[in-house]
Scaffold this motif. Structure first.
Motif: not given
Length: 128
Positions: A112-128
């Motif tokens: 606690a207090p369980y705060r965000v310590h890591s956030l990774l938004i990866r590059p998107g994959y295109a729809k085929l």
């Protein structure tokens, strides 16, 4: 004639932390608020939701800019899947968006207090 050295036993894998329902709940709540902000439905979560180390590296304005850029690039998203980790305070998500798929990883503090310590938004994959 020399004998080969005796085989050594492999090192024991480190024990996983015990399940932590409070951390898991906080992780889900943080993910949902980040996802809603990414979609432009709510404001970027307040800096108190992130650790001091995270805030030292990324400002709320930068986070907002990243969220807007991702949304402009891939469009509206929905949660397509969750990769549950054996650790309660780490999870991965796959977002299915109008123009592709976006993997996102999030981790909160293990206490606690369980705060965000890591956030990774990866590059998107295109729809085929």
């Amino acid at each position: 004639n020399t004998a080969p050295p005796p085989a050594t036993a492999p090192a024991a894998a480190p024990a996983l932390p015990a399940p932590n329902p409070a951390a898991e709940k906080a992780l889900q709540q943080h993910f949902q608020s980040i996802f809603n902000a990414l979609q432009g439905k709510t404001a970027v979560p307040d800096s108190k939701n992130f650790t001091d180390d995270f805030n030292a590296q990324v400002t709320a304005a930068q986070l907002k800019q990243v969220f807007e850029q991702v949304h402009q690039t891939v469009g509206n998203c929905r949660i397509a899947g969750q990769l549950k980790s054996p650790v309660s305070f780490v999870s991965g998500y796959l977002l299915q968006c109008d123009k592709g798929f976006v993997p996102m990883d999030i981790a909160v503090e293990d206490k606690a207090p369980y705060r965000v310590h890591s956030l990774l938004i990866r590059p998107g994959y295109a729809k085929l």
